[in-house]
Design a protein around this motif. Sequence first.
Motif, mmCIF file in Angstrom:
data_model
loop_
_atom_site.group_PDB
_atom_site.id
_atom_site.type_symbol
_atom_site.label_atom_id
_atom_site.label_comp_id
_atom_site.label_asym_id
_atom_site.label_seq_id
_atom_site.Cartn_x
_atom_site.Cartn_y
_atom_site.Cartn_z
ATOM 1 N N LEU A 9 0.828 -1.206 0.000
ATOM 2 C CA LEU A 9 0.000 0.000 0.000
ATOM 3 C C LEU A 9 0.863 1.257 0.000
ATOM 4 O O LEU A 9 0.541 2.237 -0.693
ATOM 5 N N CYS A 10 1.952 1.239 0.760
ATOM 6 C CA CYS A 10 2.786 2.434 0.948
ATOM 7 C C CYS A 10 3.962 2.509 -0.026
ATOM 8 O O CYS A 10 4.804 3.407 0.100
ATOM 9 N N THR A 11 4.029 1.582 -0.970
ATOM 10 C CA THR A 11 5.089 1.610 -1.979
ATOM 11 C C THR A 11 4.664 2.505 -3.138
ATOM 12 O O THR A 11 3.620 2.277 -3.754
ATOM 13 N N GLY A 21 3.100 7.836 -7.936
ATOM 14 C CA GLY A 21 1.966 6.971 -8.206
ATOM 15 C C GLY A 21 1.865 5.880 -7.167
ATOM 16 O O GLY A 21 2.869 5.415 -6.620
ATOM 17 N N GLY A 22 0.647 5.472 -6.879
ATOM 18 C CA GLY A 22 0.421 4.397 -5.929
ATOM 19 C C GLY A 22 -0.830 3.621 -6.291
ATOM 20 O O GLY A 22 -1.593 4.025 -7.167
ATOM 21 N N THR A 23 -1.029 2.497 -5.605
ATOM 22 C CA THR A 23 -2.205 1.665 -5.837
ATOM 23 C C THR A 23 -2.819 1.289 -4.496
ATOM 24 O O THR A 23 -2.115 0.793 -3.609
ATOM 25 N N VAL A 42 -0.604 6.685 3.319
ATOM 26 C CA VAL A 42 -0.019 6.839 1.982
ATOM 27 C C VAL A 42 0.500 8.272 1.801
ATOM 28 O O VAL A 42 1.575 8.486 1.217
ATOM 29 N N CYS A 43 -0.240 9.252 2.302
ATOM 30 C CA CYS A 43 0.223 10.644 2.225
ATOM 31 C C CYS A 43 1.521 10.826 3.017
ATOM 32 O O CYS A 43 2.443 11.519 2.569
ATOM 33 N N ALA A 44 1.593 10.209 4.200
ATOM 34 C CA ALA A 44 2.818 10.282 4.997
ATOM 35 C C ALA A 44 3.986 9.632 4.265
ATOM 36 O O ALA A 44 5.117 10.136 4.288
ATOM 37 N N ASN A 191 8.008 -6.231 10.826
ATOM 38 C CA ASN A 191 9.465 -6.250 10.917
ATOM 39 C C ASN A 191 10.147 -5.214 10.038
ATOM 40 O O ASN A 191 11.369 -5.069 10.087
ATOM 41 N N ASP A 192 9.382 -4.485 9.246
ATOM 42 C CA ASP A 192 9.948 -3.438 8.391
ATOM 43 C C ASP A 192 9.962 -2.131 9.173
ATOM 44 O O ASP A 192 8.906 -1.592 9.521
ATOM 45 N N PRO A 193 11.146 -1.583 9.506
ATOM 46 C CA PRO A 193 11.218 -0.396 10.367
ATOM 47 C C PRO A 193 10.614 0.859 9.762
ATOM 48 O O PRO A 193 10.324 1.809 10.482
ATOM 49 N N ASP A 194 10.411 0.873 8.458
ATOM 50 C CA ASP A 194 9.761 2.020 7.817
ATOM 51 C C ASP A 194 8.251 1.840 7.701
ATOM 52 O O ASP A 194 7.510 2.826 7.635
ATOM 53 N N ILE A 195 7.787 0.602 7.670
ATOM 54 C CA ILE A 195 6.363 0.337 7.474
ATOM 55 C C ILE A 195 5.612 0.271 8.798
ATOM 56 O O ILE A 195 4.475 0.754 8.897
ATOM 57 N N ALA A 196 6.219 -0.279 9.838
ATOM 58 C CA ALA A 196 5.540 -0.397 11.136
ATOM 59 C C ALA A 196 5.042 0.948 11.670
ATOM 60 O O ALA A 196 3.909 1.028 12.171
ATOM 61 N N PRO A 197 5.819 2.051 11.554
ATOM 62 C CA PRO A 197 5.289 3.336 12.030
ATOM 63 C C PRO A 197 4.088 3.816 11.217
ATOM 64 O O PRO A 197 3.146 4.389 11.778
ATOM 65 N N LEU A 198 4.108 3.595 9.907
ATOM 66 C CA LEU A 198 2.979 4.011 9.071
ATOM 67 C C LEU A 198 1.732 3.191 9.402
ATOM 68 O O LEU A 198 0.616 3.716 9.391
#
Length: 278
Positions: A9-11, A21-23, A42-44, A191-198
């Motif tokens: 989602l956040c890629t 662009g995103g999906t 997604v905005c973040a 376990n993804d340090p960038d995804i867990a906060p989002l």
Amino acid sequence: MSSAPFRELCTLTDVDTDRYGGTIDPIWTIGKKVHGGAMLAVCAAAARRKLRSGTGPSAQLQPVAVSVDYLGAPDPGAVELSVEVRKLGRQICLVDVNLMQGDRVAVRAAVTLGTLDVDPPVHQLDALTSMPAEPPEDAHRYDGSSPLGKVVNIAKGCELRLDPTSAAFMTGGQGEPMLRLWARPFAEDENDPDIAPLFAMMAGDISPPVVFNRGMFGWAPTIQLTTYLQRRPAPGWLRVMSSSRSIGTRFFDEDHLILDSTGAVVVQSRQLALIPQR
């Protein structure tokens, strides 16, 4: 099903210098509507990606506050995000983000980026940890056989449990406008340090509308939502407490307080929403 649906989602992909662009997969919906917390996340992600395209201290910052206005309800599918840096500092950066579908702006976001806390809290109310760190066996599961499971599609992209002792509406009763939940991303997302906060920021909008406990059922669209992220969540279940201080005849407010498995406050949010119309 992806093993890391929230990361997907956040890629984002580059469209041009200030546009990504995103999906949004259909699982990130409530009924047919894209989940407001998912759009906030997604905005973040777009604001953070913009800063990482540069160099220096600002490239290491994380979103610590996101304030969003919902102008429309996009359909699941392709979206574009335009970004504009308002302030580029060593400690604090400000980035404006518009989430668009076609020529229509669906979400307008103001994102503040800074450095997350890493040390234990200096002060925190002990009463906040009265909620169990993990859901009990009798916690409500959002599966396909339950009324919530049939509507809350985001439960397909993470683990969700609802405290039945707080949800009087589940058994046809009424109670205080307060609900308690547990939320946890799938293992790869956690376990993804960038995804867990989002994910934790997304969870600032994850509760059923608390007005359900007052017998007010239906779609309760969020008008404005502001979410604060204080630290990267520790692995484990997030404890989510939602409540309302004021319910009117047209609007109500709703707060989320989220603790991680250590008992530290990770996220706080407040939103203004419309009372469901019968």
